[in-house]
Motif scaffolding. Structure first.
Motif: not given
Lengths: 266, 197
Positions: A166-168, B79-86, B145-154
């Motif tokens: 998902l991070n490309g 997308i840059g994606y950061l899940p919850q509970g890493i 450096k992505r234009p969209i960040l998706i953050l789950d409970e950051p």
């Protein structure tokens, strides 16, 4: 060199008496392995006796079709044992594993039997069957460890896979940590075993050849060749199994098809 | 046309309807918080936005491209994606940078802006606190450096001071579009748009 001393059936039966020693140990410490040991040894005796009868027939005929059919049976037994012991979905993954086993055998057998030993007849049962059997037997053991590590890792640590995807990153990059771990786990014991061969362990094939009356020099050359064949065969088989199984293991959006991988289709 | 569009999205698990005909429109640079009680489908919505989970009906589009088999790769590259509970089972931040092909030096400024020392990149993740891990991984994701960040409970593992530092950093990136789930009121207060599930 003298020819091998035969073992009569009566003397072979007598040799089972030696098991009384481990059984006494099991009884003394209440290990609880006596029953499973008796079952395993009975199965081994029956299986090897049946194989001996079949191989006597196959070796006598030395027919290309029969020899290939016997090796195909070995591949199928190896594949289904691998799938069962790895808890993987046989319906989805049997074909990829059969293709991998067959391909690795074609490459390794052609190279060693055709170009190293230079057999005039590639499917000569005396060479084709035991060498293929040694490669497949070892490949099965390493495939069980490797495939289990790969798919279990992927299913249980989906977070890492999806994090990378998902991070490309491409699927190839996202699965690479799992592949590296699986290959290391499967092949490290073989590499360690290879490095001490002759010092700690005397390999079976070499021992068999020496007992059969061949000179240790020939036996060692064959042993070195078979070690190369086993290592190459196992590596090709494991890598191909992962590559081909991956076609089924992910959907079009590169999501892990968990139901395809496990026997639990819930 | 909005930068991110969610049109008539429905999802249910068995008889449990998580949401029906959900419509969300997010403009470029907007910071959006999705809130709701646990089990209302916040993480499910993020999973659908990233193409891990399929909706029962409806569409999601990014920059005019509808998320599907053919477009998923291109969309994920935005997308840059950061899940919850890493719990990524990696050794340290440097290893993660390596996997994501990020030059560690390029994220030193983010690490420091979040109140961490750059040496934390080399420290085993097992030795970091939950808050340090969350800040470190957020800095790494920003490094993409992505234009969209998706953050789950950051902000789930952060104290009040760290939350403010994170807000200062992310809100300084005016072009960055952020879609987040949250239970944190400070974070929510700063967002341009709140979506309640």
């Amino acid at each position: 060199m003298s020819t091998i001393q035969d073992i009569s059936w009566i003397h072979l039966a007598f040799s089972f008496c030696i098991l009384l020693i481990p059984f006494a140990g099991f009884w003394y410490y209440s290990v609880g392995l006596t029953r499973s040991t008796i079952i395993a040894i009975t199965r081994m005796t029956i299986q090897l006796s049946a194989v001996a009868v079949n191989l006597e027939f196959i070796f006598e005929k030395n027919n290309t079709f029969l020899n290939i059919a016997w090796v195909m049976i070995m591949i199928l037994v190896g594949v289904f044992t691998t799938l069962k012991r790895s808890n993987l979905n046989a319906k989805q993954l049997a074909l990829p594993l059969i293709i991998s086993g067959l391909t690795s055998l074609i490459i390794v057998d052609t190279f060693f039997l055709g170009f190293v030993i230079k057999l005039p007849y590639l499917f000569e049962s005396q060479y084709f069957i035991p060498i293929s059997g040694m490669i497949l037997g070892n490949a099965m053991n390493h495939n069980i460890v490797g495939l289990n590590a790969y798919f279990e890792g992927l299913v249980n640590n989906q977070n890492l896979y999806y994090f990378l995807l998902l991070n490309g990153k491409s699927k190839k990059v996202a699965i690479s940590p799992f592949i590296v771990k699986a290959i290391r786990k499967a092949l490290n014991p073989m590499i360690a075993n290879t490095s001490v061969m002759g010092l700690i362990s005397l390999p079976g094939m070499m021992t068999g050849q020496i007992l059969g009356g061949n000179s240790p020099a020939i036996a060692i050359r064959y042993q070195i060749m078979i070690m190369l064949a086993i290592f190459t065969g196992c590596t090709i088989n494991l890598m191909l199994s992962i590559i081909i199984a991956n076609i089924k293991a992910f959907d079009k959006m590169e999501r892990i098809a968990v139901d395809v991988l496990t026997t639990n289709n819930s | 046309m909005a930068f991110v569009e969610i049109n008539n999205l429905s999802k249910s698990f068995g008889n449990n309807k998580v949401f029906t005909d959900l419509n969300i429109f997010i403009e470029k640079g907007q910071k959006v918080a999705i809130k709701g009680e646990s089990g209302k489908g916040k993480t499910t919505l993020l999973r659908m936005l990233t193409g891990i989970s399929n909706p029962d009906s409806g569409t999601i589009s990014f920059d005019g491209k509808v998320l599907g088999d053919d477009t998923v790769k291109g969309i994920r590259s935005l997308i840059g994606y950061l899940p919850q509970g890493i719990d990524l089972l990696i050794d340290n931040g440097n290893q993660l940078c390596n996997l994501l092909e990020i030059e560690p030096m390029s994220i030193y400024n983010y690490i420091e802006a979040l109140g961490l020392n750059k040496k934390k990149l080399a420290q085993p993740v097992s030795e970091l606190s939950g808050g340090e891990t969350q800040r470190l991984f957020t800095a790494i994701i920003l490094g993409l450096k992505r234009p969209i960040l998706i953050l789950d409970e950051p902000t789930s593992a952060l104290d009040a001071n760290s939350i403010l530092k994170l807000i200062n950093l992310i809100w300084s990136m005016h072009e960055l579009t952020v879609i987040s789930t949250t239970h944190n009121q400070t974070w929510e207060k700063h967002c341009d748009k709140i979506i309640e599930l």
